[in-house]
Design an enzyme around this catalytic site. Structure first.
Site, short mmCIF file in Angstrom:
data_model
loop_
_atom_site.label_atom_id
_atom_site.label_comp_id
_atom_site.label_asym_id
_atom_site.label_seq_id
_atom_site.Cartn_x
_atom_site.Cartn_y
_atom_site.Cartn_z
N LYS A 36 -5.52 -5.67 4.01
CA LYS A 36 -6.46 -4.55 3.80
C LYS A 36 -7.41 -4.87 2.65
O LYS A 36 -6.99 -5.18 1.54
CB LYS A 36 -5.65 -3.30 3.49
CG LYS A 36 -6.48 -2.10 3.09
CD LYS A 36 -5.58 -0.88 3.04
CE LYS A 36 -6.16 0.24 2.23
NZ LYS A 36 -5.31 1.44 2.25
N CYS B 54 -6.37 4.04 -3.05
CA CYS B 54 -6.52 2.69 -2.52
C CYS B 54 -7.72 1.88 -3.00
O CYS B 54 -7.56 0.80 -3.56
CB CYS B 54 -6.57 2.76 -0.99
SG CYS B 54 -5.04 3.36 -0.28
N SER C 87 -8.35 1.70 5.40
CA SER C 87 -6.97 2.16 5.66
C SER C 87 -6.68 2.32 7.15
O SER C 87 -7.56 2.66 7.94
CB SER C 87 -6.72 3.50 4.96
OG SER C 87 -6.85 3.35 3.57
N HIS D 256 -10.83 -2.91 1.75
CA HIS D 256 -11.11 -1.58 1.21
C HIS D 256 -12.08 -1.53 0.03
O HIS D 256 -12.05 -0.59 -0.77
CB HIS D 256 -9.80 -0.85 0.85
CG HIS D 256 -9.83 0.59 1.28
ND1 HIS D 256 -8.79 1.46 1.14
CD2 HIS D 256 -10.83 1.30 1.87
CE1 HIS D 256 -9.13 2.63 1.62
NE2 HIS D 256 -10.36 2.56 2.05
N ASP E 254 -0.44 -0.67 -4.73
CA ASP E 254 -1.75 -0.14 -5.14
C ASP E 254 -1.67 1.25 -5.75
O ASP E 254 -2.58 1.67 -6.47
CB ASP E 254 -2.74 -0.16 -3.97
CG ASP E 254 -2.43 0.89 -2.91
OD1 ASP E 254 -1.25 1.25 -2.73
OD2 ASP E 254 -3.38 1.34 -2.25
N ASN E 255 -0.62 1.99 -5.44
CA ASN E 255 -0.41 3.33 -6.02
C ASN E 255 0.97 3.82 -5.60
O ASN E 255 1.65 3.16 -4.81
CB ASN E 255 -1.50 4.33 -5.58
CG ASN E 255 -1.73 4.39 -4.08
OD1 ASN E 255 -2.76 3.95 -3.59
ND2 ASN E 255 -0.76 4.91 -3.33
N ARG F 183 -7.78 -1.28 -5.81
CA ARG F 183 -8.09 -2.67 -5.43
C ARG F 183 -9.24 -3.24 -6.25
O ARG F 183 -9.27 -4.42 -6.61
CB ARG F 183 -8.43 -2.73 -3.94
CG ARG F 183 -7.18 -2.70 -3.09
CD ARG F 183 -7.38 -1.93 -1.79
NE ARG F 183 -6.16 -1.21 -1.51
CZ ARG F 183 -5.10 -1.74 -0.90
NH1 ARG F 183 -5.18 -2.95 -0.41
NH2 ARG F 183 -4.00 -1.05 -0.74
N LYS G 297 1.40 9.42 -5.34
CA LYS G 297 0.01 9.04 -5.05
C LYS G 297 -0.95 10.22 -5.26
O LYS G 297 -0.63 11.36 -4.92
CB LYS G 297 -0.06 8.59 -3.59
CG LYS G 297 -1.47 8.33 -3.06
CD LYS G 297 -1.43 7.81 -1.63
CE LYS G 297 -2.84 7.61 -1.09
NZ LYS G 297 -2.88 6.91 0.20
N ASP H 134 0.84 -1.21 0.00
CA ASP H 134 0.00 0.00 0.00
C ASP H 134 0.87 1.25 0.00
O ASP H 134 1.62 1.49 0.97
CB ASP H 134 -0.90 -0.03 1.25
CG ASP H 134 -2.06 0.95 1.13
OD1 ASP H 134 -2.00 1.84 0.26
OD2 ASP H 134 -3.01 0.82 1.92
N ASP H 135 0.79 2.02 -1.06
CA ASP H 135 1.54 3.28 -1.19
C ASP H 135 3.05 3.07 -1.32
O ASP H 135 3.84 3.96 -0.97
CB ASP H 135 1.27 4.24 0.00
CG ASP H 135 -0.17 4.73 0.07
OD1 ASP H 135 -1.00 4.27 -0.74
OD2 ASP H 135 -0.47 5.57 0.94
N HIS I 133 1.55 2.13 4.15
CA HIS I 133 0.63 3.26 4.27
C HIS I 133 0.85 3.89 5.65
O HIS I 133 1.00 3.18 6.64
CB HIS I 133 -0.80 2.74 4.14
CG HIS I 133 -1.86 3.78 3.94
ND1 HIS I 133 -2.24 4.63 4.95
CD2 HIS I 133 -2.63 4.09 2.88
CE1 HIS I 133 -3.20 5.43 4.49
NE2 HIS I 133 -3.46 5.12 3.23
MG MG Z 1 -2.71 3.07 -1.37
#
Ligand code: MG
Length: 479
Positions: free
Chosen positions: A131, A78, A156, A133, A277-278, A82, A298, A38-39, A225
């Protein structure tokens, strides 16, 4: 006329294409492990140039498998990201925008088909760990969308009342869920520090339990994240601050999974793929990652927001040391994995295409898409990529350039920048998107605008007040 147009596209390098390879008949279908960070930024793995911390297990995936240098997430945020990974659709087609929070009453629609549901039809055991989401109410949870089991946070980890950078916020207690039951109603800082370890233990146990049948493990880490937390064993391990420690714990988690696959005798016929994810959350400074040579991060459709590191290993099928520079996107994973596992595609339109020649390291493999679309916000079409070219459309984006950086968990403040006219970038020669070539190549810009128009008609575009003809509603709670 159409032929002429297609020839024109090929001539300017906008239209690649190659036949897909077939499913490998006679072999048992592979196990599939997708690890989603994540991130985590494009520059955060050793094999993508990271300095200051080590990622030996992730680098091993690249060395013994394939490294994608031009791999995209469908949106730089996020929930949307997903939705794309799990359904093979642009997330705005499904009505999933932005990042869902505890107040939201919608989520993934029950008619959408996830990769877990696709693989279940081939008898796979399925688990979602980490996660989710895609909606935290029961109808939207992983167990209602093809996963036999679930353990993790429903959204998150910064949607949390104990946030160090936002004291006195109004978030409700953050729950930890197992199956559909809340097993910890108020996740603490100490719990957050254990999440990566807990996820890893669950992943290992799932593989051990299911080693004698095909399985699909979707491990979506909460980290890196913000707010960052790391297990005791990894604190200070990187000598490069908390962010480096967190990445090293994620890397060790991949190592534990590789060890387990080997110990269980399923190593050779398991596809394991790692991506993010980003891009990095740049306003957090030293608590955000790095986009390496890419522009921004992001929440933007510049390459740093949507281009993510991706490595995959499958000893039986992917030649060691492969590198793929063709564009590919998370929406392509569902149809590709369905093909490789001989599983049926969803019975409704999806956007992704089979990229198995790319994944299997075929040097003649080509991206099967004429264009990829980059949406952000509530359905703003902000950019399109076709072949080597990317057209960035007029919109407002956020930047930290010229701003005071965030530090140690406290974010800096973004500045808004408005783009007034379309800009064209040659990503083969200018990966950092520094030189706008729109005035020099109006012919190419106008070909990309034709793609833009097609996308506006199909999926809509809030920037030009267009509604998409083929968008579907998300699932909503009954009132
Ligand atoms: Mg993310």
């Amino acid at each position: 006329m159409r032929n002429q147009w297609l020839c024109g596209l090929i001539a300017v390098g906008l239209l690649p294409g190659s036949p897909a390879v077939g499913a490998d008949e006679g072999k048992s279908p592979p196990n599939v492990v997708i690890v989603f960070a994540d991130d985590l930024g494009y520059g955060d793995l050793g094999c993508f140039g990271a300095k200051g911390w080590q990622t030996p297990h992730l680098d091993r995936l690249a060395r013994e498998g394939i490294r994608f240098t031009s791999f995209y997430t469908a949106q730089p945020v996020c929930s949307a990201s997903r939705a794309a990974l799990l359904t093979g659709c642009y997330p705005n087609r499904l009505g999933i925008h932005g990042a869902l929070g505890p107040d939201h009453r919608h989520g993934i629609h029950h008619d959408e088909v996830t990769l877990a549901e696709v693989l279940k039809q081939r008898g796979y055991a399925t688990a979602c760990i980490g996660k989710w989401h895609l909606g935290h109410h029961p109808p939207f949870l992983p167990t209602r969308h093809g996963f036999d089991e679930y353990f993790g946070l429903p959204y998150s980890n910064d949607m949390w009342p104990h946030r160090p950078d936002l004291p006195n916020n109004r978030y409700p207690p953050l729950p930890l869920i197992e199956g559909e039951k809340i097993v910890n109603a108020n996740v603490t800082a100490e719990d957050q520090a254990r999440l990566t370890g807990w996820y890893t233990e669950r992943a290992v146990r799932f593989i051990e339990r299911n080693k004698d049948r095909p399985f699909f493990l979707y491990l979506a880490h909460t980290m890196p994240h913000v707010p960052l937390f790391v297990g005791e064993r990894f604190r200070g391990s990187s000598q490069a601050g908390l962010y480096g420690d967190v990445i090293q714990e994620i890397d060790a988690s991949v190592g534990a999974i590789l060890d387990t696959l080997n110990r269980c005798g399923v190593d050779r016929n398991t596809l394991i793929l790692f991506t993010s994810d980003n891009g990095p959350w740049l306003s957090y400074g030293n608590h955000g990652g790095s986009a390496g040579p890419l522009r921004e991060g992001k929440g933007t459709v510049w390459e740093g927001g949507v281009r993510v590191p991706c490595v995959a290993r499958w000893p039986e099928r992917i030649p060691a040391g492969s590198v793929c520079s063709q564009p590919a996107m998370t929406i392509d994973l569902l149809p590709t994995i369905a093909r490789l596992c001989d599983a049926p595609l969803p019975g409704r339109p999806i956007d992704g295409k089979d990229i198995s020649p790319l994944l299997l390291g075929d040097p003649k493999g080509r991206c099967p898409h004429e264009a990829y679309y980059f949406y952000f916000g509530i359905n703003e079409l902000q950019a399109v990529r076709s072949g080597r070219w990317k057209l960035v459309l007029p919109h407002t984006y956020r930047t930290m350039q010229g701003q005071e950086s965030g530090q140690d968990g406290k974010p800096g403040r973004y500045r808004q920048v408005k783009i007034e006219a379309p800009q064209l970038y040659d990503l083969e020669n200018d990966v950092g998107e520094t030189t706008d070539l729109a005035a020099k190549h109006p012919d190419i810009a106008s070909i990309l605008m034709a793609h833009v128009e097609a996308a506006r008609e199909d999926l809509g575009d809030a920037l030009t007040n267009r509604s998409g003809k083929n968008v579907r509603p998300p699932g909503r709670l009954a009132d």
